[in-house]
Write a protein that holds these residues in place. Structure first.
Motif, PDB file in Angstrom:
ATOM      1  N   LEU A   1      -2.972   6.733 -11.620  1.00 59.97           N
ATOM      2  CA  LEU A   1      -2.422   5.880 -10.566  1.00 59.97           C
ATOM      3  C   LEU A   1      -2.831   6.383  -9.197  1.00 59.97           C
ATOM      4  CD1 LEU A   1      -0.600   3.525  -9.701  1.00 59.97           C
ATOM      5  CD2 LEU A   1       1.341   5.104  -9.803  1.00 59.97           C
ATOM      6  N   ALA A   2      -2.924   7.703  -9.041  1.00 62.25           N
ATOM      7  CA  ALA A   2      -3.298   8.286  -7.748  1.00 62.25           C
ATOM      8  C   ALA A   2      -4.688   7.832  -7.320  1.00 62.25           C
ATOM      9  CB  ALA A   2      -3.229   9.808  -7.827  1.00 62.25           C
TER      10      ALA A   2
ATOM     11  N   ILE B   1       2.872   1.819  -3.287  1.00 62.75           N
ATOM     12  CA  ILE B   1       2.080   2.359  -4.391  1.00 62.75           C
ATOM     13  C   ILE B   1       1.775   3.838  -4.163  1.00 62.75           C
ATOM     14  CG2 ILE B   1      -0.153   2.219  -5.559  1.00 62.75           C
ATOM     15  CD1 ILE B   1      -0.062  -0.796  -5.154  1.00 62.75           C
ATOM     16  N   ILE B   2       1.444   4.189  -2.934  1.00 67.65           N
ATOM     17  CA  ILE B   2       1.205   5.599  -2.620  1.00 67.65           C
ATOM     18  C   ILE B   2       2.480   6.412  -2.850  1.00 67.65           C
ATOM     19  CG2 ILE B   2       0.734   7.236  -0.744  1.00 67.65           C
ATOM     20  CD1 ILE B   2      -1.249   5.245   0.377  1.00 67.65           C
TER      21      ILE B   2
ATOM     22  N   ALA C   1      -4.324   4.345  -6.026  1.00 70.22           N
ATOM     23  CA  ALA C   1      -3.611   4.373  -4.750  1.00 70.22           C
ATOM     24  C   ALA C   1      -4.540   4.800  -3.615  1.00 70.22           C
ATOM     25  CB  ALA C   1      -2.412   5.319  -4.838  1.00 70.22           C
TER      26      ALA C   1
ATOM     27  N   ALA D   1       3.030   6.955  -6.528  1.00 68.76           N
ATOM     28  CA  ALA D   1       2.067   7.939  -7.037  1.00 68.76           C
ATOM     29  C   ALA D   1       2.476   9.361  -6.646  1.00 68.76           C
ATOM     30  CB  ALA D   1       0.666   7.622  -6.505  1.00 68.76           C
TER      31      ALA D   1
ATOM     32  N   PHE E   1      -5.549   2.486  -0.381  1.00 68.12           N
ATOM     33  CA  PHE E   1      -5.289   2.924   0.993  1.00 68.12           C
ATOM     34  C   PHE E   1      -6.566   2.921   1.826  1.00 68.12           C
ATOM     35  CE2 PHE E   1      -5.574   6.328   4.105  1.00 68.12           C
ATOM     36  CZ  PHE E   1      -4.566   5.936   4.984  1.00 68.12           C
TER      37      PHE E   1
ATOM     38  N   VAL F   1       0.830  -1.205   0.000  1.00 69.15           N
ATOM     39  CA  VAL F   1       0.000   0.000   0.000  1.00 69.15           C
ATOM     40  C   VAL F   1       0.864   1.256   0.000  1.00 69.15           C
ATOM     41  CG1 VAL F   1      -1.693   1.328   1.305  1.00 69.15           C
ATOM     42  CG2 VAL F   1      -1.937  -1.148   1.113  1.00 69.15           C
ATOM     43  N   TRP F   2       1.805   1.331   0.920  1.00 66.48           N
ATOM     44  CA  TRP F   2       2.626   2.535   1.025  1.00 66.48           C
ATOM     45  C   TRP F   2       3.598   2.675  -0.136  1.00 66.48           C
ATOM     46  CZ3 TRP F   2       0.794   6.201   3.711  1.00 66.48           C
ATOM     47  CH2 TRP F   2       0.049   5.947   4.863  1.00 66.48           C
TER      48      TRP F   2
END
Length: 380
Positions: A128-129, A92-93, A132, A96, A136, A89-90
């Motif tokens: 992508l954002a 990918i964030i 993401a 982004a 999350f 998760v983090w």
């Protein structure tokens, strides 16, 4: 002498049947293939004029579609449960955020900072954002019990920080439409997770001054508002695109002018193969074709929410809700813009509008959604 028993094929057939929601697969396949046809129809003349090949946009969209199908299959093979990991998760964030910051320092494209050019192709970090953010919210809220989800500080504030960070960077890149989609996605996930609706309502009220400021102090956004309120008054300037879109939709009638027979796409309607491709659909295939697209997206939303309902865990449920709301909101906004029901915003029609990043990441998202439906079927 007894003959040898035939090999059992039922389990294989059962495995194939559990590949995922077959309705969802059929709808997405139909939308993507239909999108390729309409991209070619809407862009062939312009591509021939500007790039000396009528297949220029079709080939690029087809390539993105092939890559997207590979990403869809990979997402299903990996499984959505592998995403339920803080490192994933983090990461990918983080990617982004880095891309959203990097794009701000690159040359603008059409007056906005939305695209990163890579080997002749353009990548849009805001796409992508959105994924993401959904990942999350599903990850974070699925780890909160019913009581803690109502806790303002422990649950809602962390979500707002991530939402505000991602949406803020997208807004700096001059993409208000995507920010609105992200807000609708967050609202949908909050509602599905049982977060008190007064919290997102307060957030919406707090965000209103920012939105008003962004509209009021950006001339091109004010022009869009004027064009929305009275497009025919500004038909030669601010309202030109909207007026041409309405002419295309109105001239299509019930059955349309025929595939590839539309006139507005011939250098009259700007962005005919991207944000305003629904106008071309309405002109060439008429009310019948336009309603068919609307019905397909309605079926997609139905199957997506059904997948969320039967998801085997909270993470899968919230993930399915977020992805479904994202696609439904984008389709609703895009069609509403084309019909001048809302001011113009640069939001593509999922699976149909030209755009490699949108198509690839949309198919990746569908792969995750199918993975949730696959687990729901196998548990059922």
């Amino acid at each position: 002498m007894k003959s040898k028993p035939l090999p059992k094929t039922v389990p294989i057939a059962r495995d194939f049947a559990s590949f995922g929601d077959r309705w969802l697969i059929a709808v997405v396949t139909g939308l993507v293939l239909f999108g390729l046809v309409m991209v070619y129809s809407a862009s062939a003349m312009m591509a021939s004029e500007n790039f000396h090949s009528q297949f220029y946009f079709l080939l690029r969209q087809g390539f993105a579609g092939c890559v997207g199908v590979g990403m869809l299959c990979a997402a299903m093979w990996v499984g959505y449960m592998k995403l339920d990991n803080p490192r994933v998760v983090w990461s990918i964030i983080g990617v982004a955020v880095v891309l959203l910051i990097a794009v701000l320092f690159l040359p603008s494209v059409r007056g906005t900072h939305r695209f990163i050019r890579v080997a002749g192709f353009m990548f849009q970090p805001s796409e992508l954002a959105k994924l993401a953010l959904i990942l999350f919210l599903a990850f974070f809220l699925s780890r909160r019990d019913e009581l803690s989800r109502r806790d303002w500080m422990r649950t809602f504030v962390p979500c707002v920080v991530v939402l505000g960070g991602l949406a803020g960077l997208v807004l700096i890149g001059r993409d208000l439409g995507t920010v609105l989609v992200m807000g609708m996605v967050a609202l949908g996930v909050f509602a599905a997770a049982g977060v008190p609706l007064r919290y997102p309502a307060m957030l919406g009220l707090a965000a209103m001054p920012i939105i008003v400021f962004e509209i009021w102090h950006k001339a091109y956004r004010m022009d869009r508002i004027k064009a929305f309120l009275d497009p025919w008054k500004y038909a030669q300037k601010e309202g030109f695109q909207v007026v041409q879109s309405l002419i295309a939709v109105g001239s299509g009638g019930v059955s349309g002018a025929g595939l590839s027979q539309g006139k507005q796409k011939l250098f009259y309607l700007p962005e005919a193969h991207t944000d305003f491709i629904f106008s071309v659909i309405a002109e060439e295939l008429g009310l019948v074709g336009a309603l068919t697209v609307v019905v397909l997206f309605a079926v997609f939303a139905w199957r997506g929410l059904r997948t969320a309902h039967f998801a085997p865990d909270s993470f899968g449920k919230l993930l399915a809700v977020g992805l479904t709301v994202m696609f439904a909101t984008q389709a609703l906004f895009n069609i509403s813009v084309v019909l001048s029901l809302v001011p113009a915003k640069g939001i593509p029609l999922p699976f149909i509008s030209y755009g490699g990043t949108s198509l690839m990441l949309s198919l990746l998202a569908v792969g995750v959604l199918l993975s949730v439906s696959q687990q729901a079927r196998s548990k059922g």
